[in-house]
Each structure stands twice: as C-alpha cells, then as structure tokens.
Design a protein around this motif. Structure first.
Motif, short mmCIF file in Angstrom:
data_model
loop_
_atom_site.label_atom_id
_atom_site.label_comp_id
_atom_site.label_asym_id
_atom_site.label_seq_id
_atom_site.Cartn_x
_atom_site.Cartn_y
_atom_site.Cartn_z
N GLU A 26 -21.15 22.34 19.66
CA GLU A 26 -20.74 22.48 21.05
C GLU A 26 -21.97 22.47 21.96
O GLU A 26 -23.05 22.91 21.56
N CYS B 3 -17.91 18.76 22.40
CA CYS B 3 -17.84 19.08 20.99
C CYS B 3 -18.07 17.78 20.23
O CYS B 3 -17.20 16.91 20.22
N TRP C 95 -10.06 24.00 21.29
CA TRP C 95 -11.05 24.88 21.90
C TRP C 95 -10.49 26.29 21.92
O TRP C 95 -9.35 26.51 22.32
N ARG D 251 -11.80 30.60 22.61
CA ARG D 251 -12.84 31.41 23.23
C ARG D 251 -12.68 32.86 22.80
O ARG D 251 -11.61 33.31 22.46
N ARG E 299 -10.27 36.23 19.35
CA ARG E 299 -10.48 34.81 19.67
C ARG E 299 -9.14 34.21 20.07
O ARG E 299 -8.15 34.37 19.34
N TYR F 12 -15.63 28.07 21.39
CA TYR F 12 -15.78 27.42 20.11
C TYR F 12 -14.87 26.19 20.04
O TYR F 12 -13.73 26.24 20.50
N TRP G 99 -15.34 24.87 12.16
CA TRP G 99 -15.68 25.52 13.42
C TRP G 99 -17.13 25.24 13.79
O TRP G 99 -17.99 25.13 12.92
N GLN H 225 -20.56 26.52 16.21
CA GLN H 225 -21.26 27.79 16.36
C GLN H 225 -20.96 28.47 17.69
O GLN H 225 -21.26 29.67 17.85
N GLY H 226 -20.40 27.75 18.61
CA GLY H 226 -20.03 28.34 19.89
C GLY H 226 -21.08 28.12 20.98
O GLY H 226 -22.26 27.92 20.70
#
Length: 125
Positions: A6, A22, A36, A38, A45, A95, A115, A117-118
């Motif tokens: 991301e 992304c 997506w 958050r 999450r 994420y 996933w 890493q954010g």
C-alpha cells in the motif's frame, strides 16, 4: 502467493482528499478480489470497500459511501481508493487485502488470504 504494497497515506485536513494505492505482485488482480480495510487504535479492523477482479462489482461500507471510490487498473496490477471529503473519524491504518472469494463475502475480512502492511491515514480537524 500474492504480495501487496500500500502507498498514498499521510496527513490531511478534514475535507481533504487522499488516494491510496495497492500494488500487487505474484498474481494478477484480474482473477482475484481486492478489499480495503482500516483499523483505528483500540478498534476492530473494519471493511471499507472492495472490488472484484474485472471491476464489475464494488462494495462500500455505509460510512464511506459517496465519499470513497475504489477502482482498479489491471494493466498496472494496482487497485486505488480515492478518498474525498475526509473526516477525522477516517483516521486509521488502511490495509489492502486480496483473495479468491465470492462477492457475497467481500466485506468479510476472514475471506482474504493476503494482506499488505498497511498505510497510515491521519485526518486532522
């Protein structure tokens, strides 16, 4: 295997905009669903938005509907989240996630196998 990275997070004032990206490697987005999510401090999450491989199906959480737009560029193997009219409550780590799943499970975080890493998004008042 899919690797997700991301980018695009940052600090913005309320009412402003950001565009998250992304980027994927290892498998093309054309065959998988990307979501997506958050996570704010102390909170679970949560789902924000999702798009299927061909871009024909999108889904938004009620809290972002009308303000966020998800799109994909399969040629670049990248999914974008355009975030407009940002609010302080949008502050979170964002994420992206990817997986092979039916549209009915797009908002379910447990349906995604991969996933990133954010990236931090901070909206100031």
């Amino acid at each position: 295997q899919v690797q997700l990275v991301e980018s695009g997070g940052g600090l913005v004032q309320a009412g402003g905009s950001l565009r998250l990206s992304c980027a994927a490697s290892g498998r093309t987005f054309g065959s998988i669903t990307v979501g997506w999510f958050r996570q704010a401090p102390g909170k679970e999450r949560e789902f924000v938005s999702g798009i299927n491989g061909n871009g024909g199906s999108t889904l938004y959480a009620d809290s972002v509907k009308g303000r966020f737009t998800i799109s994909n560029d399969n040629a670049k193997n990248t999914v974008y989240l355009q975030m407009d009219s940002l609010k302080t409550e949008d502050t979170a780590v964002y994420y992206c996630a990817a997986g092979v799943l039916p549209a009915s499970r797009m908002s379910n975080r447990y349906s995604y196998a991969f996933w990133g890493q954010g990236t931090q998004v901070t909206v100031s008042s």
